[in-house]
Write an enzyme that holds these catalytic residues in place. Structure first.
Site, PDB file in Angstrom:
ATOM      1  N   ASP A  71       0.991  -1.226   0.039  1.00  0.00           N
ATOM      2  CA  ASP A  71       0.063   0.073  -0.147  1.00  0.00           C
ATOM      3  C   ASP A  71       0.980   1.221   0.225  1.00  0.00           C
ATOM      4  OD1 ASP A  71      -2.579   1.249  -0.043  1.00  0.00           O
ATOM      5  OD2 ASP A  71      -2.341   1.811   2.069  1.00  0.00           O
ATOM      6  N   PHE A 154       3.583   7.915 -12.834  1.00  0.00           N
ATOM      7  CA  PHE A 154       2.272   8.014 -12.733  1.00  0.00           C
ATOM      8  C   PHE A 154       1.917   8.681 -11.534  1.00  0.00           C
ATOM      9  CE2 PHE A 154       1.264   5.242  -9.245  1.00  0.00           C
ATOM     10  CZ  PHE A 154       2.428   4.735  -8.821  1.00  0.00           C
TER      11      PHE A 154
HETATM   12  P1  IMP Z   1      -1.773   2.227  -4.375  1.00  0.00           P
HETATM   13  O1  IMP Z   1      -0.449   1.631  -3.252  1.00  0.00           O
HETATM   14  O2  IMP Z   1      -1.808   1.195  -5.569  1.00  0.00           O
HETATM   15  O3  IMP Z   1      -3.037   2.098  -3.567  1.00  0.00           O
HETATM   16  O4  IMP Z   1      -1.509   3.627  -4.723  1.00  0.00           O
HETATM   17  C1  IMP Z   1      -2.106   4.770  -3.897  1.00  0.00           C
HETATM   18  C2  IMP Z   1      -1.790   6.011  -4.587  1.00  0.00           C
HETATM   19  O5  IMP Z   1      -0.785   6.582  -4.127  1.00  0.00           O
HETATM   20  C3  IMP Z   1      -1.584   5.927  -6.246  1.00  0.00           C
HETATM   21  O6  IMP Z   1      -2.815   5.864  -6.857  1.00  0.00           O
HETATM   22  C4  IMP Z   1      -0.847   7.146  -6.559  1.00  0.00           C
HETATM   23  O7  IMP Z   1      -1.999   8.179  -6.607  1.00  0.00           O
HETATM   24  C5  IMP Z   1      -0.098   7.308  -5.185  1.00  0.00           C
HETATM   25  N1  IMP Z   1       1.148   6.911  -5.457  1.00  0.00           N
HETATM   26  C6  IMP Z   1       1.695   5.627  -5.057  1.00  0.00           C
HETATM   27  N2  IMP Z   1       2.777   5.514  -5.375  1.00  0.00           N
HETATM   28  C7  IMP Z   1       3.193   6.688  -6.110  1.00  0.00           C
HETATM   29  C8  IMP Z   1       4.381   6.582  -7.066  1.00  0.00           C
HETATM   30  O8  IMP Z   1       5.330   5.984  -7.089  1.00  0.00           O
HETATM   31  N3  IMP Z   1       4.182   7.524  -7.940  1.00  0.00           N
HETATM   32  C9  IMP Z   1       2.987   8.534  -8.098  1.00  0.00           C
HETATM   33  N4  IMP Z   1       2.091   8.430  -7.363  1.00  0.00           N
HETATM   34  C10 IMP Z   1       1.997   7.316  -6.483  1.00  0.00           C
END
Ligand code: IMP
Length: 202
Positions: A71, A154
């Protein structure tokens, strides 16, 4: 060789983890699932996701498997750590990157450059069956720019300036981002756990 399941339905994440894992591991995908994400810490959400996927995987394979879930998000100091665990849905459930970034810039409109410090955070939870073997947390420190730079990455990457490279995470090549990123570092910490605790499996 250890078979390690990755609790994600996201093929991009899976590819990154596979490339980084090296020869000692076979990283396999899980069937995509909708899991609750109701924790208020990255640790809680990573564990919740890991248990949710592990339950389905044990039922499907009839055996306890090695599995990890991650996460992540961004914590901005001037916003008291927001959006934090709500990073993906900062501008609302289903919001896209553009909407989340627009809200972030709006909230920081009156914040001067020196106070726009932020960090990406990633927590990876490692399970065998239902047993938690560890959580691995890593961070990457940066500053939120006023204007986007770069086309890679991203999410918040075009606005996330990484001072030690003097570039945003959207400007640097993927391998370099992986070397410095919260996710890359958390993943390597998890691999270290295997070297320290289960070297005979590698
Ligand atoms: P999850 O860990 O896939 O739930 O990601 C959570 C959210 O955090 C993503 O949708 C992005 O908005 C943000 N996020 C997490 N890691 C990154 C990264 O490496 N670059 C840019 N946004 C990030």
């Amino acid at each position: 060789m250890t078979v390690l399941y990755c609790a994600t339905g996201n093929p991009g994440k899976l590819r990154e983890f596979r490339e980084a894992a090296g020869d000692g591991f076979e990283i396999l995908p899980c069937d995509s699932r909708d899991c609750p994400e109701t924790g208020d810490t990255f640790e809680a959400n990573a564990l919740q996701k890991a248990h949710c996927y592990a339950q389905a995987l044990t039922a499907k394979t009839g055996a306890e498997q090695w599995l990890f879930a991650d996460d992540s998000g961004i914590a901005v100091d001037a916003l008291g750590g927001a959006p934090g665990v709500y990073s993906a849905r900062f501008a609302g459930v289903g919001a896209d990157d553009a909407a989340n970034n627009a809200l972030l810039l709006d909230r920081l409109a009156n914040v001067p450059a020196a106070e726009r410090t932020a960090r990406y955070v990633c927590v990876i939870a490692l399970l065998r069956g239902n047993t938690v073997l560890g959580t691995f947390r890593a961070e990457a420190e940066g500053v939120i720019l006023h204007h986007p730079r770069g086309t890679g990455g991203f999410g918040y990457d075009p606005y996330f300036h990484f001072p030690s490279l003097d570039q945003t995470f959207a400007e640097i090549p993927a391998e370099l981002k992986w070397r410095h990123s919260h996710r890359g570092k958390a993943f390597r910490a998890m691999l270290d756990w295997f070297w320290n605790h289960e070297p005979s499996r590698l």
